[in-house]
Write an enzyme that holds these catalytic residues in place. Structure first.
Site, PDB file in Angstrom:
ATOM      1  N   THR A 208     -78.234 107.071  58.775  1.00  0.00           N
ATOM      2  CA  THR A 208     -77.134 106.779  58.348  1.00  0.00           C
ATOM      3  C   THR A 208     -75.769 106.397  58.629  1.00  0.00           C
ATOM      4  O   THR A 208     -74.819 106.433  57.166  1.00  0.00           O
ATOM      5  CB  THR A 208     -77.671 107.966  57.006  1.00  0.00           C
ATOM      6  OG1 THR A 208     -77.794 108.785  57.764  1.00  0.00           O
ATOM      7  CG2 THR A 208     -79.352 108.282  56.085  1.00  0.00           C
ATOM      8  N   GLY A 210     -72.508 105.119  59.201  1.00  0.00           N
ATOM      9  CA  GLY A 210     -71.870 104.276  58.555  1.00  0.00           C
ATOM     10  C   GLY A 210     -72.168 104.081  57.262  1.00  0.00           C
ATOM     11  O   GLY A 210     -71.785 102.388  56.560  1.00  0.00           O
ATOM     12  N   THR A 211     -73.610 104.954  56.279  1.00  0.00           N
ATOM     13  CA  THR A 211     -72.777 103.821  55.237  1.00  0.00           C
ATOM     14  C   THR A 211     -72.936 103.523  54.537  1.00  0.00           C
ATOM     15  O   THR A 211     -71.692 103.428  53.253  1.00  0.00           O
ATOM     16  CB  THR A 211     -74.075 104.534  54.534  1.00  0.00           C
ATOM     17  OG1 THR A 211     -73.958 105.963  54.845  1.00  0.00           O
ATOM     18  CG2 THR A 211     -75.155 104.933  54.973  1.00  0.00           C
ATOM     19  N   GLY A 212     -70.956 104.797  54.457  1.00  0.00           N
ATOM     20  CA  GLY A 212     -70.196 104.783  53.726  1.00  0.00           C
ATOM     21  C   GLY A 212     -68.897 103.509  53.926  1.00  0.00           C
ATOM     22  O   GLY A 212     -68.853 103.598  52.951  1.00  0.00           O
ATOM     23  N   CYS A 213     -69.170 103.370  54.880  1.00  0.00           N
ATOM     24  CA  CYS A 213     -67.702 102.115  55.409  1.00  0.00           C
ATOM     25  C   CYS A 213     -68.452 101.402  55.355  1.00  0.00           C
ATOM     26  O   CYS A 213     -67.881  99.766  54.415  1.00  0.00           O
ATOM     27  CB  CYS A 213     -67.913 102.477  56.530  1.00  0.00           C
ATOM     28  SG  CYS A 213     -67.431 103.093  57.096  1.00  0.00           S
TER      29      CYS A 213
HETATM   30  O1  PXL Z   1     -68.065 106.823  58.061  1.00  0.00           O
HETATM   31  C1  PXL Z   1     -67.073 107.539  58.378  1.00  0.00           C
HETATM   32  C2  PXL Z   1     -66.257 106.959  59.607  1.00  0.00           C
HETATM   33  C3  PXL Z   1     -65.550 106.288  59.180  1.00  0.00           C
HETATM   34  N1  PXL Z   1     -64.593 105.064  60.507  1.00  0.00           N
HETATM   35  C4  PXL Z   1     -64.671 105.468  61.204  1.00  0.00           C
HETATM   36  C5  PXL Z   1     -66.011 105.774  61.797  1.00  0.00           C
HETATM   37  C6  PXL Z   1     -66.775 107.380  60.423  1.00  0.00           C
HETATM   38  C7  PXL Z   1     -67.939 107.753  60.813  1.00  0.00           C
HETATM   39  O2  PXL Z   1     -68.224 107.942  61.995  1.00  0.00           O
HETATM   40  O3  PXL Z   1     -66.317 106.526  62.981  1.00  0.00           O
HETATM   41  C8  PXL Z   1     -64.139 105.101  62.946  1.00  0.00           C
END
Ligand code: PXL
Length: 270
Positions: A208, A210-213
């Site tokens: 999971t 990067g799910t938030g991004c």
């Molecule tokens: O998911 C949050 C996030 C945001 N930005 C960058 C990240 C991460 C999580 O690893 O690496 C660059």
């Protein structure tokens, strides 16, 4: 396929390709829009953890936002990892200059492995200034707890936290319920006088990253095309759900999701 809209992404780079700018570009493209980027930090990481973070100087961040947007006007903006107070101030300043209207902020605080992606002094300016300037904020439960200083254990707590964030000046809030232990995930959107609950089956997976991004970029993309906030959230959640279901299981830790789940490749390009 014709390009539907233009989205500007302000976020950090994730060398492993699953989160950050890389997830954002893949999402915007997979949903049919054009992606522009402002890199705020360069992280060296893999699916196990973050090795290092190199911050981009605030002036360079402002230049990326202003020089790019003055030529190609974004239809919406997604903001991810910002890092420190000076960066947030530069972003605020540049956003007011380019008169951006549709802005989705993912208040990124910690990576999947637990590493902090924002320092403590940034919290104050995030709370007091940035959340008021954007159209939508998309905190997960730990982020909503930090922003509101209140523990969240139930759906009702999520709604309370959302109301508090609106009292604090946020215009619209999507609280993501994935961290609560239950069979279903409830993501709750609070608009001015309206609450919408999106209910989905929880997929048990460690993949999971990067799910938030991805979700915030998907919402920004749908929103940039003229869909309502509610429809943008509903569609964005569906896209992430399917991306988790078809994750490629890369790496030894929290692997990436399948950003290409929305794409059908024409015969001549196969
Ligand atoms: O998911 C949050 C996030 C945001 N930005 C960058 C990240 C991460 C999580 O690893 O690496 C660059």
């Amino acid at each position: 396929m014709n390009i539907k809209s233009k989205v500007l992404i302000i976020a950090g780079s994730d060398s492993s390709g699953g989160a950050g700018i890389q997830a954002d570009i893949k999402t915007v493209n997979s949903l049919g829009s054009y992606a522009m980027t402002v890199i705020t930090a360069v992280t060296s990481q893999n699916t196990i953890g973050v090795l290092s973070i190199f911050s981009v100087p605030p002036l360079e961040i402002s230049k990326q936002i202003e020089y790019t947007s003055n030529d190609i006007k974004p239809d919406a903006i997604k903001i991810g990892m910002l890092g420190d107070v000076k960066v947030i101030k530069s972003v605020l300043n540049s956003l007011s200059k380019i008169k951006a209207k549709k802005i989705v902020l993912d208040p990124v605080m910690v990576a999947k492995g637990g590493e902090r992606l924002i320092n403590k002094s940034s919290l104050k300016i995030l709370r007091e200034k940035l959340i008021k300037k954007v159209t939508l904020i998309t905190p997960n439960i730990p982020e909503a707890e930090i922003l509101t200083n209140k523990l969240i254990n139930t759906k009702e707590d999520m709604i309370k936290a959302g109301k508090k964030l609106i009292k604090m000046g946020a215009k619209n809030v999507l609280i993501k319920g994935g961290h609560l232990k239950s069979k279903f995930i409830y993501d709750i959107l609070l608009e001015k006088n309206k609450i919408s609950v999106f209910k989905n089956k929880k997929i048990n997976s460690k993949h999971t990253h990067g799910t938030g991004c991805t979700l915030s970029s998907a919402i920004a993309t749908y929103y940039s095309c003229g869909k309502s906030l509610k429809k943008s959230c509903e569609n964005g959640i569906k896209y992430v759900h399917q991306a988790i279901s078809s994750a490629p299981k890369y790496g030894k830790g929290h692997g990436p999701i399948n950003h290409l789940n929305s794409i059908y490749i024409k015969k001549k390009f196969r």
